[in-house]
Design a protein around this motif. Structure first.
Motif, PDB file in Angstrom:
ATOM      1  N   ALA A   1       6.835   7.151   0.427  1.00  0.00           N
ATOM      2  CA  ALA A   1       5.408   7.000   0.731  1.00  0.00           C
ATOM      3  C   ALA A   1       5.175   7.192   2.232  1.00  0.00           C
ATOM      4  N   ALA A   2       4.687   8.374   2.603  1.00  0.00           N
ATOM      5  CA  ALA A   2       4.369   8.638   4.014  1.00  0.00           C
ATOM      6  C   ALA A   2       3.113   7.891   4.429  1.00  0.00           C
ATOM      7  N   VAL A   3       2.175   7.754   3.488  1.00  0.00           N
ATOM      8  CA  VAL A   3       0.967   6.947   3.674  1.00  0.00           C
ATOM      9  C   VAL A   3       0.848   6.067   2.439  1.00  0.00           C
ATOM     10  N   SER A   4       0.642   4.774   2.651  1.00  0.00           N
ATOM     11  CA  SER A   4       0.690   3.840   1.525  1.00  0.00           C
ATOM     12  C   SER A   4      -0.499   2.891   1.518  1.00  0.00           C
TER      13      SER A   4
ATOM     14  N   ILE B   1      -9.754   0.212  16.700  1.00  0.00           N
ATOM     15  CA  ILE B   1      -8.399   0.754  16.663  1.00  0.00           C
ATOM     16  C   ILE B   1      -7.730   0.307  15.373  1.00  0.00           C
ATOM     17  N   THR B   2      -7.160   1.276  14.659  1.00  0.00           N
ATOM     18  CA  THR B   2      -6.356   0.981  13.479  1.00  0.00           C
ATOM     19  C   THR B   2      -4.909   1.317  13.801  1.00  0.00           C
ATOM     20  N   VAL B   3      -4.025   0.345  13.602  1.00  0.00           N
ATOM     21  CA  VAL B   3      -2.600   0.542  13.888  1.00  0.00           C
ATOM     22  C   VAL B   3      -1.859   0.797  12.577  1.00  0.00           C
ATOM     23  N   LEU B   4      -1.175   1.939  12.522  1.00  0.00           N
ATOM     24  CA  LEU B   4      -0.346   2.260  11.361  1.00  0.00           C
ATOM     25  C   LEU B   4       1.118   2.014  11.688  1.00  0.00           C
ATOM     26  N   GLN B   5       1.847   1.538  10.696  1.00  0.00           N
ATOM     27  CA  GLN B   5       3.303   1.432  10.818  1.00  0.00           C
ATOM     28  C   GLN B   5       3.908   1.731   9.455  1.00  0.00           C
ATOM     29  N   ARG B   6       4.824   2.696   9.428  1.00  0.00           N
ATOM     30  CA  ARG B   6       5.492   3.119   8.194  1.00  0.00           C
ATOM     31  C   ARG B   6       4.477   3.409   7.083  1.00  0.00           C
ATOM     32  N   GLY B   7       3.382   4.058   7.457  1.00  0.00           N
ATOM     33  CA  GLY B   7       2.416   4.520   6.473  1.00  0.00           C
ATOM     34  C   GLY B   7       1.399   3.500   6.016  1.00  0.00           C
ATOM     35  N   SER B   8       1.477   2.279   6.533  1.00  0.00           N
ATOM     36  CA  SER B   8       0.545   1.224   6.131  1.00  0.00           C
ATOM     37  C   SER B   8      -0.199   0.685   7.350  1.00  0.00           C
TER      38      SER B   8
END
Length: 259
Positions: free
Chosen positions: A22-25, A220-227
């Motif tokens: 899952a690249a984006v989850s 600001i939205t912070v993504l980490q490992r697709g989440s």
């Protein structure tokens, strides 16, 4: 009639899997109309994949994308561009051996639906010149109109790319790492330019430079490992222990040191 208080973009449960990875989850994202919204995160967090899903260069595995109240989840990139979602790419996407003015004129032709009319005489395109010059003036490039694009410094090439994006009359501009690879002076110039052109538009940007994000982003939205790891204004996000831990090392210092 669009409700000015309604969000321009609502993403729910957006997921993209590549052979089980899952690249984006399950990403949920709401972008307020008229705001500058930044997507940040460590390398590999899924930021560019998210952009590719929103502009339909990738099809989501699951989830929905609603723009101006319309479900665009299954629409083509061309349909989405016609709705007013225009993306500026991470690598400067201009024609190096055309003049600055000619680059903007081509973008205006695309908006008119005559993009393939390269064989037309230059005279038939001259009615586009006043609008092209107005756009160049907006991004501070009017004095460079007749310069061959290859001769422009890198920061001004990015300004030209913003002008060609504006030529498409975006309602929602997606900017992918607009200050990547720039020196300090160019970063400041392009940051101010983004702030200037945001008037009357909505901007969603992927950006790695925390000084840029802290100075112009509303949310600001912070993504980490697709989440999604965290979301909010800069002061809140930069103080979040999970965000600091995700960045670590030099990035942690950068997060805390940005003004």
């Amino acid at each position: 009639m669009k409700d000015p208080t309604s969000p321009i973009l609502v993403v729910r449960g957006l997921t993209k899997e590549f052979k089980g990875f899952a690249a984006v989850s399950d990403v949920n994202l709401t972008v307020r109309r008229g705001s500058i919204h930044a997507l940040i995160g460590p390398n590999g967090a899924g930021k560019t994949t998210c952009f590719n899903l929103l502009t339909k260069f990738l099809e989501p595995t699951s989830g929905s994308i609603v723009y101006n109240g319309h479900d665009i989840t299954r629409e083509s990139p061309a349909h989405i561009a016609r709705r007013g979602i225009i993306r500026s790419f991470q690598i400067s996407a201009v024609f190096p051996h055309l003049t600055v003015l000619e680059n903007v004129r081509i973008a205006l032709q695309r908006k008119l639906g005559t993009a393939m009319h390269f064989w037309k005489s230059v005279d038939t395109l001259s009615p586009l010149d006043p609008r092209a010059m107005a756009l160049l003036d907006e991004v501070g490039l009017a004095d460079f109109a007749h310069e061959q694009t290859v001769n422009l410094p890198y920061g001004r090439k990015r300004a030209l790319e913003i002008a060609t994006t504006l030529a498409m009359e975006p309602e929602l501009m997606l900017l992918d790492e607009p200050t990547q690879g720039m020196g300090h002076e160019d970063v400041d110039r392009v940051t101010q330019l983004i702030k200037k052109v945001s008037a009357g538009r909505t901007i969603l940007m992927v950006e790695h430079n925390m000084n840029v994000v802290s100075s112009i982003a509303d949310t600001i939205t912070v993504l980490q490992r697709g989440s999604i790891l965290a979301e909010g204004p800069y002061a809140e996000v930069s103080a979040n222990p999970l965000v600091i831990e995700a960045y670590m090392g030099s990035a942690e210092v950068e997060l805390q040191g940005a003004h």
